[in-house]
Write an enzyme that holds these catalytic residues in place. Structure first.
Site, PDB file in Angstrom:
ATOM      1  N   ARG A  63      39.726  59.883  15.594  1.00 57.27           N
ATOM      2  CA  ARG A  63      41.133  60.000  15.977  1.00 57.27           C
ATOM      3  C   ARG A  63      41.782  58.626  16.108  1.00 57.27           C
ATOM      4  NH1 ARG A  63      43.266  64.800  17.095  1.00 57.27           N
ATOM      5  NH2 ARG A  63      41.835  66.568  17.316  1.00 57.27           N
ATOM      6  N   THR A 118      41.227  78.908   6.122  1.00 54.82           N
ATOM      7  CA  THR A 118      42.296  77.910   6.265  1.00 54.82           C
ATOM      8  C   THR A 118      43.522  78.211   5.413  1.00 54.82           C
ATOM      9  OG1 THR A 118      40.533  76.248   6.549  1.00 54.82           O
ATOM     10  CG2 THR A 118      42.803  75.469   6.485  1.00 54.82           C
ATOM     11  N   LYS A 152      29.919  75.148   7.960  1.00 50.29           N
ATOM     12  CA  LYS A 152      31.260  74.841   7.465  1.00 50.29           C
ATOM     13  C   LYS A 152      31.165  73.616   6.544  1.00 50.29           C
ATOM     14  CE  LYS A 152      34.549  74.998  10.570  1.00 50.29           C
ATOM     15  NZ  LYS A 152      35.268  74.723  11.849  1.00 50.29           N
ATOM     16  N   ARG A 195      36.775  85.055  16.411  1.00 54.33           N
ATOM     17  CA  ARG A 195      36.406  83.639  16.379  1.00 54.33           C
ATOM     18  C   ARG A 195      36.926  82.928  17.620  1.00 54.33           C
ATOM     19  NH1 ARG A 195      39.647  79.132  14.068  1.00 54.33           N
ATOM     20  NH2 ARG A 195      38.283  77.307  13.800  1.00 54.33           N
TER      21      ARG A 195
END
Length: 529
Positions: free
Chosen positions: A91, A302, A244, A50
């Site tokens: 952010r 994860t 995802k 990945r």
């Protein structure tokens, strides 16, 4: 029932990971991206490399990719390459560094968040946010998470004209600049594919022939259709799409996404920011089951062995998490920082391989096959022709004790059908297409791949496979083998049961096209009981 095959002897027995069927995806990073590190990852069990495009530039990724392919060719490994897009992000803002370098917050205080991203914080009363629609899209009472949830804010009021909100700080913490933000339950008005994502896909992924694109923050089936069009328009239609699922909107539109995509990633990191952590395991089981029935590979990702970023051994809870993903039906598991940044990256992949193999052995494959087939028929109706042939092959493994399923395919579709029914033995796919070989080896559960010159004259390919199996001592004379072929082979959509004989070499296998038969490094293929 999972676990009914487990006895004390199995608990005490040393596991042979050469029987492993669940695939392992390893994120490549500074700890492992030299040739020696890449070789170690491959030997430890990596199926997919990945490349995380949230970090690094094209030049750096290209150097790593060249090293990866050099090592893979030397080892005759069909290692797949996955490009993981950065995706849209929200952010927090910058500080006036002449005044402060950390934002120190106290539980109960108020903090103003502004969409004026030019604003630089000078104290702990106000902070910028990159999302322009913040004051419009959130409501009083909703929570906002920053820095992977280390800061929790509750919205008190929204000042739409000034593009500001007032929040209450729910915990003591200190944060730095530009921390990631999550708005749980909010349908964020951002494009799924940013300009950077398009550039990464077109000018790196397609140009360098990656095998998979993992699309971050996919929210609708239309997102998948747009990505597929982007690939097709730029000569990358052979690249498979992995969606995802990272937020509630993606979950709500999961059926539409699943229908359009090639594979699914249960991205538990951001998902755990968007829905309650206590619900993540339910979402995982929900997504895996639906993907299993659809026959689409699914990756669980994860924090699987997170503690191994800094420790040589995982926690017991982490190993249980990995095994439970296997019981749920995952096709692949993924390592992130564990393989990219940890000095213990080899131990992490080895531990992952051992744990998933132990999980596989605990299964009753007869019960599993019947449950999968019944669920498919109940929810989808009668099997297709390809599914029926694959189902018959998996049933034959259980009925007659066949030791190996061999599939001749130029698309990988039939091997995918076989994987869907979870055979108790390995599947070996012979294909003339290197991309298909990498994709099947990378994500198709239980499937190994070998490159051949063509699928013409299937009888020669069968004889050569028999010869290699005999020479490598992988099976013994008289063991039963199932041969299957897709539409492109000369005996199309057929299944043939035969017994191992001495065979004959015809030179049909491509050098460096797979390591299934390599002398001295033989994959075990004796089926589970």
């Amino acid at each position: 029932m999972d676990g009914e095959n487990i006895g004390l002897d199995l608990v005490k027995e040393e596991i042979n990971t050469l029987h492993r069927q669940t695939k392992i995806i390893c994120t490549i990073g500074p700890a492992s991206w030299d040739e020696e590190g890449l070789a170690i990852l491959m030997d430890a069990g990596m199926n997919v490399a990945r490349f995380n495009f949230s970090h690094g530039d094209h030049a750096t990724h290209q150097m790593v990719l060249e090293r990866l392919r050099k090592v893979a060719e030397a080892k005759s490994r069909n290692i797949a390459v996955l490009l993981d897009t950065k995706g849209p992000e929200i952010r927090s803002g910058f500080f006036d560094t002449s005044v402060m370098t950390k934002l120190n917050l106290v539980k109960g205080q108020e903090l103003i968040m502004t969409s004026d991203y030019d604003y630089k914080a000078v104290d702990a009363t106000k902070l910028a946010c990159s999302y322009n629609n913040l004051a419009t899209d959130v409501q009083p009472g909703q929570q906002i998470l920053l820095a992977d949830g280390s800061l929790v804010l509750t919205v008190l009021s929204c000042d739409v004209p000034n593009k500001e909100i007032t929040t209450r700080v729910e915990n003591n913490t200190s944060i730095g600049e530009r921390k990631n933000m999550n708005l749980p339950g909010v349908k964020v008005n951002l494009p799924t594919f940013t300009e950077k994502d398009v550039d990464d896909v077109v000018n790196f992924g397609i140009r360098h022939g990656v095998d998979f694109i993992a699309a971050s923050f996919v929210r609708t089936g239309n997102d998948v259709r747009n990505l597929r069009k982007l690939l097709a328009d730029n000569g990358g239609s052979q690249i498979k799409i992995i969606c995802k699922i990272e937020n509630q909107e993606g979950l709500e539109n999961y059926d539409d996404i699943l229908e359009e995509t090639d594979a699914i990633m249960v991205a538990r990191g951001d998902l755990g920011m968007e829905i309650p952590s206590s619900k993540v395991f339910l979402a995982q089981k929900f997504m895996i089951r639906k993907a299993n029935i659809a026959g689409k590979p699914v990756i669980t990702a994860t924090q699987m062995l997170e503690s191994m970023i800094t420790n040589p051994r995982p926690t017991r809870a982490e190993c249980s998490d990995v095994a439970n993903a296997v019981f749920d039906g995952t096709d692949a598991v993924m390592l992130s920082g564990e393989s990219a940044n940890s000095p213990y990256f080899e131990q992490a992949v080895t531990m992952m391989s051992r744990t998933v193999t132990n999980g596989e052995i605990a299964r009753n494959y007869n019960v599993l096959y019947q449950a999968i087939r019944n669920s498919i028929v109940a929810e989808k109706g009668p099997l297709s022709k390809g599914e029926s042939v694959a189902s018959s092959a998996v049933a034959a493994v259980l009925d007659i004790g066949a030791k190996l399923i061999i599939v001749l395919s130029d698309t990988g579709k039939l091997a995918g059908y076989v994987s869907k029914f979870r055979p108790a033995v390995a599947t070996l796919m012979l294909t003339p297409d290197v991309s298909i070989a990498r994709q099947a080896h990378g994500l198709t559960y239980g499937c190994h791949s070998i490159l051949v010159d063509s699928l013409e004259n299937a009888e020669e390919l069968i004889e050569e496979t028999m010869f290699e199996l005999s020479q490598s001592k992988m099976l013994k004379q008289g063991d039963k083998i199932i041969f299957m072929a897709g539409r492109a082979a000369s005996f199309k959509e057929r299944m043939m049961i035969t017994t191992l004989n001495e065979g004959k070499s015809h030179g049909r296998f491509v050098k460096t096209g797979g390591m299934f038969f390599n002398r001295g490094h033989i994959l075990g293929i004796q089926g589970k009981k």
